[in-house]
Write a protein that holds these residues in place. Structure first.
Motif, mmCIF file in Angstrom:
data_model
loop_
_atom_site.group_PDB
_atom_site.id
_atom_site.type_symbol
_atom_site.label_atom_id
_atom_site.label_comp_id
_atom_site.label_asym_id
_atom_site.label_seq_id
_atom_site.Cartn_x
_atom_site.Cartn_y
_atom_site.Cartn_z
ATOM 1 N N GLN A 72 -45.215 -30.246 -101.656
ATOM 2 C CA GLN A 72 -45.742 -29.019 -102.275
ATOM 3 C C GLN A 72 -47.244 -29.081 -102.579
ATOM 4 O OE1 GLN A 72 -43.306 -29.181 -105.717
ATOM 5 N NE2 GLN A 72 -41.531 -28.159 -104.774
ATOM 6 N N ALA A 73 -47.807 -30.289 -102.546
ATOM 7 C CA ALA A 73 -49.159 -30.473 -103.090
ATOM 8 C C ALA A 73 -50.271 -30.164 -102.094
ATOM 9 C CB ALA A 73 -49.312 -31.909 -103.589
ATOM 10 N N ASP A 74 -51.387 -29.665 -102.617
ATOM 11 C CA ASP A 74 -52.620 -29.553 -101.823
ATOM 12 C C ASP A 74 -53.483 -30.799 -101.983
ATOM 13 O OD1 ASP A 74 -52.419 -26.769 -100.801
ATOM 14 O OD2 ASP A 74 -52.220 -26.400 -102.958
ATOM 15 N N LEU A 75 -53.433 -31.340 -103.194
ATOM 16 C CA LEU A 75 -54.155 -32.596 -103.475
ATOM 17 C C LEU A 75 -53.282 -33.422 -104.411
ATOM 18 C CD1 LEU A 75 -56.750 -34.403 -103.471
ATOM 19 C CD2 LEU A 75 -57.533 -33.064 -105.453
ATOM 20 N N ILE A 76 -53.108 -34.702 -104.073
ATOM 21 C CA ILE A 76 -52.417 -35.628 -104.982
ATOM 22 C C ILE A 76 -53.430 -36.667 -105.444
ATOM 23 C CG2 ILE A 76 -50.501 -37.251 -105.280
ATOM 24 C CD1 ILE A 76 -49.117 -36.020 -102.876
ATOM 25 N N VAL A 77 -53.481 -36.866 -106.751
ATOM 26 C CA VAL A 77 -54.321 -37.940 -107.287
ATOM 27 C C VAL A 77 -53.390 -39.027 -107.828
ATOM 28 C CG1 VAL A 77 -56.250 -38.544 -108.784
ATOM 29 C CG2 VAL A 77 -55.991 -36.169 -108.002
ATOM 30 N N VAL A 78 -53.474 -40.215 -107.229
ATOM 31 C CA VAL A 78 -52.621 -41.333 -107.651
ATOM 32 C C VAL A 78 -53.334 -42.097 -108.768
ATOM 33 C CG1 VAL A 78 -51.478 -43.466 -106.929
ATOM 34 C CG2 VAL A 78 -51.542 -41.495 -105.381
ATOM 35 N N CYS A 79 -52.750 -42.090 -109.957
ATOM 36 C CA CYS A 79 -53.378 -42.688 -111.149
ATOM 37 C C CYS A 79 -52.528 -43.826 -111.706
ATOM 38 C CB CYS A 79 -53.583 -41.621 -112.218
ATOM 39 S SG CYS A 79 -54.609 -40.256 -111.664
ATOM 40 N N THR A 80 -51.834 -44.538 -110.838
ATOM 41 C CA THR A 80 -51.020 -45.674 -111.270
ATOM 42 C C THR A 80 -51.911 -46.927 -111.314
ATOM 43 O OG1 THR A 80 -50.346 -45.835 -108.950
ATOM 44 C CG2 THR A 80 -48.833 -44.731 -110.453
ATOM 45 N N PRO A 81 -51.403 -48.054 -111.877
ATOM 46 C CA PRO A 81 -52.203 -49.292 -111.901
ATOM 47 C C PRO A 81 -52.628 -49.728 -110.496
ATOM 48 C CG PRO A 81 -50.289 -49.494 -113.345
ATOM 49 C CD PRO A 81 -50.121 -48.208 -112.591
ATOM 50 N N VAL A 82 -53.758 -50.417 -110.398
ATOM 51 C CA VAL A 82 -54.337 -50.726 -109.084
ATOM 52 C C VAL A 82 -53.385 -51.454 -108.144
ATOM 53 C CG1 VAL A 82 -56.813 -50.647 -109.574
ATOM 54 C CG2 VAL A 82 -55.542 -52.746 -110.048
ATOM 55 N N ASP A 83 -52.479 -52.276 -108.693
ATOM 56 C CA ASP A 83 -51.576 -53.006 -107.788
ATOM 57 C C ASP A 83 -50.405 -52.141 -107.316
ATOM 58 O OD1 ASP A 83 -50.659 -53.013 -110.375
ATOM 59 O OD2 ASP A 83 -49.776 -55.012 -110.269
ATOM 60 N N CYS A 84 -50.286 -50.902 -107.782
ATOM 61 C CA CYS A 84 -49.236 -49.981 -107.322
ATOM 62 C C CYS A 84 -49.785 -48.877 -106.426
ATOM 63 C CB CYS A 84 -48.562 -49.313 -108.522
ATOM 64 S SG CYS A 84 -47.848 -50.461 -109.708
ATOM 65 N N ILE A 85 -51.110 -48.685 -106.437
ATOM 66 C CA ILE A 85 -51.697 -47.499 -105.806
ATOM 67 C C ILE A 85 -51.383 -47.418 -104.311
ATOM 68 C CG2 ILE A 85 -53.885 -46.387 -105.175
ATOM 69 C CD1 ILE A 85 -54.992 -47.264 -107.918
ATOM 70 N N ALA A 86 -51.617 -48.505 -103.559
ATOM 71 C CA ALA A 86 -51.416 -48.460 -102.106
ATOM 72 C C ALA A 86 -49.960 -48.102 -101.777
ATOM 73 C CB ALA A 86 -51.798 -49.802 -101.476
ATOM 74 N N ALA A 105 -57.486 -43.056 -108.406
ATOM 75 C CA ALA A 105 -58.491 -43.249 -109.455
ATOM 76 C C ALA A 105 -58.662 -44.732 -109.754
ATOM 77 C CB ALA A 105 -58.065 -42.488 -110.721
ATOM 78 N N GLY A 106 -58.383 -45.556 -108.753
ATOM 79 C CA GLY A 106 -58.382 -47.010 -108.985
ATOM 80 C C GLY A 106 -59.775 -47.623 -109.063
ATOM 81 N N SER A 107 -59.875 -48.727 -109.812
ATOM 82 C CA SER A 107 -61.158 -49.409 -110.039
ATOM 83 C C SER A 107 -61.549 -50.338 -108.910
ATOM 84 C CB SER A 107 -61.085 -50.244 -111.312
ATOM 85 O OG SER A 107 -60.533 -49.528 -112.361
ATOM 86 N N VAL A 108 -60.659 -50.574 -107.955
ATOM 87 C CA VAL A 108 -60.991 -51.367 -106.776
ATOM 88 C C VAL A 108 -60.580 -50.567 -105.554
ATOM 89 C CG1 VAL A 108 -61.064 -53.743 -107.611
ATOM 90 C CG2 VAL A 108 -58.872 -52.655 -107.249
ATOM 91 N N LYS A 109 -61.220 -50.820 -104.430
ATOM 92 C CA LYS A 109 -61.023 -49.939 -103.282
ATOM 93 C C LYS A 109 -60.707 -50.643 -101.978
ATOM 94 C CE LYS A 109 -61.097 -45.892 -104.905
ATOM 95 N NZ LYS A 109 -60.160 -46.421 -105.902
ATOM 96 N N GLU A 110 -61.358 -51.760 -101.696
ATOM 97 C CA GLU A 110 -61.223 -52.360 -100.361
ATOM 98 C C GLU A 110 -59.781 -52.701 -100.026
ATOM 99 O OE1 GLU A 110 -64.100 -55.582 -99.938
ATOM 100 O OE2 GLU A 110 -64.199 -55.116 -97.798
ATOM 101 N N GLN A 111 -59.098 -53.347 -100.956
ATOM 102 C CA GLN A 111 -57.733 -53.788 -100.646
ATOM 103 C C GLN A 111 -56.784 -52.597 -100.504
ATOM 104 O OE1 GLN A 111 -56.362 -57.319 -102.614
ATOM 105 N NE2 GLN A 111 -54.217 -56.693 -102.417
ATOM 106 N N ILE A 112 -56.991 -51.550 -101.310
ATOM 107 C CA ILE A 112 -56.151 -50.342 -101.191
ATOM 108 C C ILE A 112 -56.325 -49.731 -99.803
ATOM 109 C CG2 ILE A 112 -55.862 -47.965 -102.023
ATOM 110 C CD1 ILE A 112 -56.559 -49.074 -104.855
ATOM 111 N N VAL A 113 -57.580 -49.595 -99.382
ATOM 112 C CA VAL A 113 -57.864 -49.018 -98.058
ATOM 113 C C VAL A 113 -57.236 -49.879 -96.955
ATOM 114 C CG1 VAL A 113 -59.723 -48.569 -96.394
ATOM 115 C CG2 VAL A 113 -59.967 -47.825 -98.780
ATOM 116 N N ARG A 114 -57.364 -51.193 -97.093
ATOM 117 C CA ARG A 114 -56.809 -52.107 -96.087
ATOM 118 C C ARG A 114 -55.294 -51.936 -95.982
ATOM 119 N NH1 ARG A 114 -59.823 -56.609 -97.168
ATOM 120 N NH2 ARG A 114 -58.475 -57.100 -98.909
#
Lengths: 294, 294
Positions: A72-86, A105-114
């Motif tokens: 249903q969403a147009d935009l989802i913002v995932v605001c869970t802890p960084v180790d759950c985001i991916a 909205a995570g404070s780290v990015k490289e590992q999530i993207v990977r």
């Protein structure tokens, strides 16, 4: 990092937020205040908490079935802890409409993207965000519609990210009051290691290096310098484990600075100590000036 | 360090304050509010500034001739910068009445005591104080009658200091709202290195280790951790030069803690990182609890 020019007005139909805590709740409230979403839907597992968030008028309604919510969403913002985001991104992505987008909205990015690329391939519909705002407090009860006013928000597009998606996300965060900049995931993690992750480690090491019987002789200077050491250990353990290289590189830079100070103190070199303290003061004062004039 | 029992009421005729700035001015205001001195006399060189302090009702009157001032005082509190204190004590001491006492408000103690003993011999009338209160601000304009309410105040008697003098000084600081403890000058300098001097050095090294172009990505965590780096470089240079050994010993303890963190981060050892963060959080929370319940 490059500044981004002003964007026109922005609106969307359904904003979904996975993880309605302090950050997720603040995004919901800020979006409502800005009038940019027709409806704001919370996604999570804890029905009782989500019902409470509805009663507190943080979200309009909620879904515990992530497939239904994602479709249903147009935009989802995932605001869970960084180790759950991916993991959460991958799960929601399967039911996403083709034109919809997922951010976080995570404070780290490289590992999530990977992890996202490993699971979904390069043609995914995720584009990372990091709003630099927060609090010691947790839970949507402490959420704040103005949390992102003048806060830095970093967007971390990958090479294949589309300009359209980037513009859309820029407009979203600007509507919430943020000041958007754009960096690669790696560039983001290096910078945040220096400005956020290492300061946390240092505050913790400093708090631990004062013995219990010395605590009555610790005043406001100690209190300020160690304040962030009171943060949630689990949350920060995840951050350090997702950005070990950035943290270690920033620590190397810090240790060089500290050693310069200690050598000058050992030599009782007043000119050198004074010069080092003056450089530090200028950097700190510059930070405060930039912040107050922003 | 041992806690000191409650003392009865306290009063004196003439309280003299050498150096009527933030601390000296606050002592004057606190003494006036407590009603413990018949008159409060400022001692200094800058007649215009002292006249202003009289007009602001910080002090009752002033003396620019330190001999005259010293000969009239029952208690002199030297509130000049740490690298001037010993010199000022020696100068005032020559005109002191035999029963009168000199104390100070300096953040370091061993070197002051050493210099005083070298110049005046063991039978001097000085007994050190360190009220753990202050502010980024300077000047009597920012002085505060309540600055010492619930503040720790360390008295640093030498072996030959008399019990009478110690009791007198305890009663003085308690009347101003302070919580008095007693330590040797060396013990004081070691403890304060850990709780105050090293935190300042670390805040400064951290401020300098973030580059200018990273500053926009530094948020409140960085701001708190580095706040004290905005302090006066000259003042802190003097403190480090008067307590190099204490500062270096505290730095060694800190570096051990930091290395434990960095090794755990390098190994991505979540259990170890979490345990270290939890220990730090407990220490910081204990400090806050003790402070709030004091």
């Amino acid at each position: 990092m490059k500044p981004v020019s002003e964007k026109p007005e922005f609106s969307l139909q359904t904003l979904a937020i996975r993880g309605v805590g302090l950050i997720g709740g603040s995004i919901a409230k800020a979006a409502r205040k800005a009038g940019i979403a027709q409806e704001i839907v919370g996604i999570g597992r804890d029905e009782a908490r989500l019902q409470k968030a509805v009663e507190h008028q943080v979200i309009d309604r909620f879904e515990t079935d992530s497939k239904t919510a994602a479709s249903q969403a147009d935009l989802i913002v995932v605001c869970t802890p960084v180790d759950c985001i991916a993991k959460d991104i991958v799960q929601l992505h399967g039911s996403l409409r083709p034109e919809a987008l997922i951010t976080d909205a995570g404070s780290v990015k490289e590992q999530i993207v990977r992890e996202v690329c490993e699971k979904l391939g390069a043609k995914h519909r995720y584009l990372g965000s990091h709003p630099l705002a927060g609090s010691e407090k947790t839970g949507f009860e402490h959420s704040d519609a103005d949390l992102f006013q003048n806060a830095a928000v970093v967007l971390t597009p990958e090479e294949q990210s589309s300009k359209n998606d980037l513009n859309f996300l820029e407009a979203f965060w600007k509507a919430l009051g943020g000041k958007v900049s754009i960096m690669s995931p790696a560039e983001h993690d290096r910078a945040l290691a220096a400005t956020s992750h290492l300061p946390h480690l240092i505050a913790a090491a400093l708090a631990s290096s004062v013995s219990e019987d010395q605590l009555p002789l610790a005043a406001t200077g100690f209190g300020d310098t160690t304040r962030i050491a009171s943060g949630d250990p689990h949350l920060w353990t995840s951050i350090f484990c997702q950005n070990p290289n950035g943290t270690l590189a920033a620590a190397k830079e810090f240790q060089q600075q500290l050693n310069a100070f200690l050598e000058a103190v050992e030599a009782k070199d007043t000119d050198k100590i004074n010069a080092l303290l003056l450089t530090a003061k200028k950097r700190r004062d510059l930070w405060l000036n930039e912040r107050e004039n922003s």
